[in-house]
Design an enzyme around this catalytic site. Sequence first.
Site, PDB file in Angstrom:
ATOM      1  N   LYS A 198      10.739  -0.407 -72.539  1.00 37.07           N
ATOM      2  CA  LYS A 198       9.854   1.004 -71.810  1.00 37.07           C
ATOM      3  C   LYS A 198       8.792   1.998 -72.349  1.00 37.07           C
ATOM      4  O   LYS A 198       7.666   2.289 -71.791  1.00 37.07           O
ATOM      5  CB  LYS A 198      11.057   1.956 -71.462  1.00 37.07           C
ATOM      6  CG  LYS A 198      11.107   3.060 -70.663  1.00 37.07           C
ATOM      7  CD  LYS A 198      11.724   3.633 -70.423  1.00 37.07           C
ATOM      8  CE  LYS A 198      12.641   4.761 -71.270  1.00 37.07           C
ATOM      9  NZ  LYS A 198      14.190   5.239 -70.266  1.00 37.07           N
ATOM     10  N   GLU A 204      11.796  -3.846 -83.086  1.00 37.07           N
ATOM     11  CA  GLU A 204      11.973  -5.134 -83.227  1.00 37.07           C
ATOM     12  C   GLU A 204      11.411  -6.125 -82.171  1.00 37.07           C
ATOM     13  O   GLU A 204      11.251  -6.877 -82.245  1.00 37.07           O
ATOM     14  CB  GLU A 204      13.329  -4.967 -82.698  1.00 37.07           C
ATOM     15  CG  GLU A 204      14.659  -4.505 -83.887  1.00 37.07           C
ATOM     16  CD  GLU A 204      14.968  -2.987 -83.524  1.00 37.07           C
ATOM     17  OE1 GLU A 204      15.230  -2.141 -83.441  1.00 37.07           O
ATOM     18  OE2 GLU A 204      13.637  -2.036 -82.981  1.00 37.07           O
ATOM     19  N   GLY A 257      17.473   1.882 -70.899  1.00 37.98           N
ATOM     20  CA  GLY A 257      17.465   0.900 -70.776  1.00 37.98           C
ATOM     21  C   GLY A 257      18.648  -0.362 -70.449  1.00 37.98           C
ATOM     22  O   GLY A 257      18.512  -1.353 -69.973  1.00 37.98           O
ATOM     23  N   ARG A 258      20.101   0.493 -70.738  1.00 39.58           N
ATOM     24  CA  ARG A 258      21.618  -0.066 -70.568  1.00 39.58           C
ATOM     25  C   ARG A 258      21.507   0.222 -68.719  1.00 39.58           C
ATOM     26  O   ARG A 258      22.253  -0.385 -67.714  1.00 39.58           O
ATOM     27  CB  ARG A 258      21.855   0.464 -71.021  1.00 39.58           C
ATOM     28  CG  ARG A 258      22.170   1.769 -70.780  1.00 39.58           C
ATOM     29  CD  ARG A 258      23.269   2.763 -71.930  1.00 39.58           C
ATOM     30  NE  ARG A 258      23.399   4.615 -72.298  1.00 39.58           N
ATOM     31  CZ  ARG A 258      22.111   4.624 -72.652  1.00 39.58           C
ATOM     32  NH1 ARG A 258      21.723   4.183 -73.101  1.00 39.58           N
ATOM     33  NH2 ARG A 258      22.725   6.352 -72.380  1.00 39.58           N
ATOM     34  N   GLU A 343      26.804   3.547 -75.269  1.00 38.71           N
ATOM     35  CA  GLU A 343      25.989   4.942 -76.149  1.00 38.71           C
ATOM     36  C   GLU A 343      25.825   5.420 -75.057  1.00 38.71           C
ATOM     37  O   GLU A 343      24.864   6.824 -75.340  1.00 38.71           O
ATOM     38  CB  GLU A 343      24.290   2.977 -75.660  1.00 38.71           C
ATOM     39  CG  GLU A 343      23.524   3.790 -76.396  1.00 38.71           C
ATOM     40  CD  GLU A 343      21.972   2.358 -76.988  1.00 38.71           C
ATOM     41  OE1 GLU A 343      21.783   2.004 -77.169  1.00 38.71           O
ATOM     42  OE2 GLU A 343      21.752   2.523 -75.078  1.00 38.71           O
ATOM     43  N   HIS A 374      43.304 -16.331 -78.827  1.00 35.71           N
ATOM     44  CA  HIS A 374      43.991 -16.654 -79.392  1.00 35.71           C
ATOM     45  C   HIS A 374      43.092 -16.294 -80.772  1.00 35.71           C
ATOM     46  O   HIS A 374      42.911 -16.589 -81.734  1.00 35.71           O
ATOM     47  CB  HIS A 374      43.777 -18.196 -79.773  1.00 35.71           C
ATOM     48  CG  HIS A 374      44.439 -18.910 -78.569  1.00 35.71           C
ATOM     49  ND1 HIS A 374      45.747 -19.186 -79.451  1.00 35.71           N
ATOM     50  CD2 HIS A 374      44.012 -19.679 -77.575  1.00 35.71           C
ATOM     51  CE1 HIS A 374      46.485 -19.933 -77.569  1.00 35.71           C
ATOM     52  NE2 HIS A 374      45.464 -20.297 -76.802  1.00 35.71           N
ATOM     53  N   LYS A 487      16.049   3.901 -86.518  1.00 35.58           N
ATOM     54  CA  LYS A 487      14.691   3.903 -86.447  1.00 35.58           C
ATOM     55  C   LYS A 487      13.481   4.599 -87.432  1.00 35.58           C
ATOM     56  O   LYS A 487      12.097   3.803 -87.926  1.00 35.58           O
ATOM     57  CB  LYS A 487      13.970   4.303 -84.895  1.00 35.58           C
ATOM     58  CG  LYS A 487      15.430   3.380 -84.687  1.00 35.58           C
ATOM     59  CD  LYS A 487      14.924   3.133 -82.412  1.00 35.58           C
ATOM     60  CE  LYS A 487      15.642   2.863 -81.252  1.00 35.58           C
ATOM     61  NZ  LYS A 487      14.717   2.738 -80.727  1.00 35.58           N
TER      62      LYS A 487
END
Length: 526
Positions: A198, A204, A257-258, A343, A374, A487
């Site tokens: 965005k 990253e 973003g999410r 978040e 398991h 950040k």
Amino acid sequence: MASLKSSPAWKALEAHREKTAGLHMRDLFAGDEDRFEAMSVGLGGLFLDYSKNRASAETYALLVDLAREADVEGWRGRLAAGEEINATEGRPALHMALRDPGGPGDNVEIIAARKAMERICRDIRDANMTGATGKPFEAVVHIGAGGSHLGPAMVVGALEAYRDGPDIHFVCNVDGAQIAQILDGLVPETTLFIIASKSFTTEETLTNARTARSWMTESLGYDAATHFIAVTANAGAAKDFGIGEDSVIALSEGVAGRFSVWSGVGLVAALAVGWENFAALLSGAHDMDRHFLGAPLDSNMPVILGLIGIWNIDFLGAEALAVLPYDEGLALLPNYLRQLEMESNGKSIGRDGTVLEAGGAPIVFGEPGTVGQHAFYQAIHQGRRLIASDFIVPLRTHHPIGGGDHHQRLLANAFAQSEALMKGRDNGGQPPHKAFAGNRPSNTILMDRVDPFTLGQLIALYEHKVFVQAVIWGINPFDQWGVELGKELAAAILPEVLGRAASGDHDSSTRGLIARARKAEQEKQP
């Protein structure tokens, strides 16, 4: 904001909890033959069974009172109207507008972005948009982070049965091993990169994007801008990176973003399954939107799911939520929902700036069944900490094995686990370690099958569930200031790790770690 714990509805729920503290779900089922029918709700291809919770009809009535007292109806209206409900950033939350098939009102930006996304999708899949040498794109590498990665990666994996487009790869980790391994198997002339950010400043993402651009330049001998598409709200930065205007899909500042898989961030999913299937994903989400906005609170699937979560977290003390999809295609769903919940609502400061009295996201984790059985189900069944569970179970599979009964066995395991969590088992004279207390809460969400429409419904269901909980707890679920400090400090520490700056004003631990990193770097030099 008025005190949540001193509100009449909250006090009534506390009194109810004390009154029903010894209640076991076995007794609730034994005393009500119609419990399943009364405590389930369906919408299209989804069906929610919430009967296996430590809750009676009175519990749900009191929870609905809490929702009304918190003005969930008013807040959902403000969300739909595009009001500035993300107060800390001065923005609306526009994810519902992204998937409105009739057009998101007069939001010209979203309409134009959707048209650009469809155009690019069709042109790439039809080979009308090609690489610098005229060859069609055979591989797409989506570079993103956080929601710009988790959403599309989950959708592409879930809709594997519908994939008929180019090969899809995802890069999200700044660890160079990930992008190196992916690039090693690709042909530059037929590879397309999608850079999803965005702000177009996410470190990253841009680090990986620069690596991809260098790889292309070194391989082809020139800067192949036609091999890059940007999805961003910062078109200027994308242009400075070298991406042409026709290859930029605008991302609204009002989309976190999410919540962005419905936007250009989902282009990689559209390329994988085709525009028609991606449009069906949008339609499924819009179907859930209409239900959320129009259904009464007591028969509203996202509201019910959100209220159950509040009951389990704040009144029963559940510390975690296990997301348990019984479908290998939904393997990434727990990771996606972990970010969505933790978040959005992983906060201790309310939207009015005061410390929260209650609530906040639980720890969310999970694995597909029967893998998780398991691994960690032991702790869910017999552990000291209360863990709530969401079983997500498609009734039909895209992968019937000829003459086999794999899917039926999968269904049997899912239903058996939820029953075991509810019922438990007396030791019957056996050693104590063979006893199960039961009374562990769970929901079961049935899907007719994992198809684009139903997947859209499912994602939107959880989005609205998170919003309902945020409203009641008094949280702004659309910001994420908690990730900013790390950040900022990383940007300051990087020159020190690189040896380009002296160590700053850090604690002794951080100074020591930086020193050891620099020493290791120096020792590897020839």
